[in-house]
Motif scaffolding. Structure first.
Motif, short mmCIF file in Angstrom:
data_model
loop_
_atom_site.label_atom_id
_atom_site.label_comp_id
_atom_site.label_asym_id
_atom_site.label_seq_id
_atom_site.Cartn_x
_atom_site.Cartn_y
_atom_site.Cartn_z
N TYR A 72 -20.46 -25.25 41.19
CA TYR A 72 -19.44 -24.45 40.51
C TYR A 72 -18.08 -24.69 41.18
O TYR A 72 -17.07 -24.85 40.50
N GLU A 73 -18.07 -24.76 42.49
CA GLU A 73 -16.83 -25.01 43.23
C GLU A 73 -16.22 -26.35 42.83
O GLU A 73 -15.02 -26.45 42.58
N ASP A 74 -17.05 -27.40 42.76
CA ASP A 74 -16.54 -28.72 42.35
C ASP A 74 -15.98 -28.68 40.93
O ASP A 74 -14.95 -29.28 40.64
N LEU A 75 -16.66 -27.97 40.05
CA LEU A 75 -16.18 -27.85 38.67
C LEU A 75 -14.83 -27.14 38.62
O LEU A 75 -13.94 -27.52 37.86
N LEU A 76 -14.66 -26.11 39.44
CA LEU A 76 -13.38 -25.40 39.47
C LEU A 76 -12.26 -26.28 40.03
O LEU A 76 -11.12 -26.21 39.55
N VAL A 77 -12.56 -27.10 41.01
CA VAL A 77 -11.54 -28.02 41.54
C VAL A 77 -11.13 -28.99 40.43
O VAL A 77 -9.93 -29.25 40.23
N TYR A 99 -3.53 -19.85 25.01
CA TYR A 99 -3.57 -21.07 25.83
C TYR A 99 -3.47 -20.77 27.32
O TYR A 99 -3.17 -21.65 28.11
N ARG A 100 -3.72 -19.53 27.70
CA ARG A 100 -3.59 -19.14 29.11
C ARG A 100 -4.61 -19.88 29.98
O ARG A 100 -5.69 -20.26 29.53
N SER A 101 -4.27 -20.03 31.22
CA SER A 101 -5.18 -20.57 32.23
C SER A 101 -6.02 -19.41 32.72
O SER A 101 -5.50 -18.40 33.20
N VAL A 102 -7.35 -19.54 32.58
CA VAL A 102 -8.22 -18.41 32.89
C VAL A 102 -9.60 -18.89 33.33
O VAL A 102 -10.11 -19.89 32.83
N ILE A 103 -10.15 -18.16 34.29
CA ILE A 103 -11.53 -18.35 34.71
C ILE A 103 -12.25 -17.03 34.42
O ILE A 103 -11.84 -15.98 34.92
N TYR A 104 -13.29 -17.11 33.62
CA TYR A 104 -14.14 -15.95 33.33
C TYR A 104 -15.39 -16.08 34.18
O TYR A 104 -16.23 -16.94 33.93
N GLU A 115 -11.79 -17.22 43.82
CA GLU A 115 -10.74 -16.75 44.71
C GLU A 115 -10.53 -17.73 45.86
O GLU A 115 -9.39 -18.00 46.27
N LYS A 116 -11.61 -18.27 46.39
CA LYS A 116 -11.54 -19.27 47.47
C LYS A 116 -10.80 -20.52 46.98
O LYS A 116 -9.96 -21.07 47.69
N ILE A 117 -11.10 -20.95 45.75
CA ILE A 117 -10.46 -22.14 45.18
C ILE A 117 -8.96 -21.89 44.99
O ILE A 117 -8.13 -22.75 45.27
N PHE A 118 -8.59 -20.70 44.51
CA PHE A 118 -7.17 -20.37 44.36
C PHE A 118 -6.46 -20.55 45.70
O PHE A 118 -5.39 -21.16 45.76
N HIS A 174 -11.30 -37.86 40.35
CA HIS A 174 -12.67 -37.37 40.52
C HIS A 174 -13.72 -38.38 40.10
O HIS A 174 -14.78 -38.00 39.59
N SER A 175 -13.45 -39.66 40.29
CA SER A 175 -14.36 -40.70 39.80
C SER A 175 -15.79 -40.54 40.34
O SER A 175 -16.76 -40.84 39.63
N GLU A 176 -15.93 -40.02 41.55
CA GLU A 176 -17.25 -39.87 42.13
C GLU A 176 -18.07 -38.75 41.49
O GLU A 176 -19.28 -38.65 41.72
N LYS A 177 -17.44 -37.93 40.67
CA LYS A 177 -18.13 -36.81 40.02
C LYS A 177 -18.45 -37.08 38.54
O LYS A 177 -18.95 -36.20 37.86
N LEU A 178 -18.18 -38.29 38.07
CA LEU A 178 -18.34 -38.57 36.65
C LEU A 178 -19.68 -39.22 36.32
O LEU A 178 -20.33 -39.80 37.18
#
Length: 179
Positions: A72-77, A99-104, A115-118, A174-178
């Protein structure tokens, strides 16, 4: 047999076509559904209603992923680096609360990770992060013609002008995550 590592992430980073295209390329992502959430009107919203800005919904994607492959952390980055989390209710020419930037977040652990990622990502931006952090609400899948929009419409102008540069950035950073 059910995959015990399957998790859900719901985020909005402007137009859902862009966000969907990004996450469809990430290894460990099993499914991406474009849709709407966060609104305060009854019933199932339509694209036209959400685009009016009057329903309170955001254009989002719901991402089903295998946490044994991608966290989940990698996805948020990836999310935070493939859209502009410092513009309020806007991504490029797309303007409005939809079009707001939002994490649910779907649980307390997701909230804490966000919060850690922010805090971790703030140093990389010239302006403050304005991404909303809210508990997950009822998710409404968008109309069928919005699903896999980029894959089905690559030659469309919006895809060439807006989505292709986001995908290029994703591939570079993020090529290593694809897949």
């Amino acid at each position: 047999m059910e995959n015990k590592n399957k998790e859900i992430m719901t985020v909005g980073g402007g137009c859902f076509w862009c966000t969907e295209a990004v996450f469809n390329e990430v290894d460990g992502v099993e499914k991406v559904i474009s849709g709407y959430t966060g609104g305060k009107v009854p019933g199932v919203p339509t694209y036209r209603e959400v685009c009016s800005g009057l329903t309170g919904h955001a254009e989002v994607v719901q991402v089903t992923f295998d946490s044994s492959i991608i966290t989940y952390e990698d996805l948020l980055v990836i999310f935070m680096t493939t859209h502009d989390p410092t513009t309020l209710n806007q991504q490029g020419a797309d303007r409005g609360t939809q079009y707001r930037s939002v994490i649910y977040y779907h649980n307390q652990i997701q909230r804490e990770i966000a919060e850690k990622i922010f805090n971790k990502m703030a140093q990389y931006f010239d302006n403050p992060i304005v991404t909303e952090l809210s508990p997950a609400e009822k998710f409404h899948p968008a109309e069928d013609y919005h699903q896999n929009y980029y894959a089905n419409n690559k030659s469309q102008g919006y895809c060439s002008a807006v989505i292709n540069p986001k995908l290029a950035k994703l591939r570079k950073m993020h090529s290593e995550k694809l897949k």
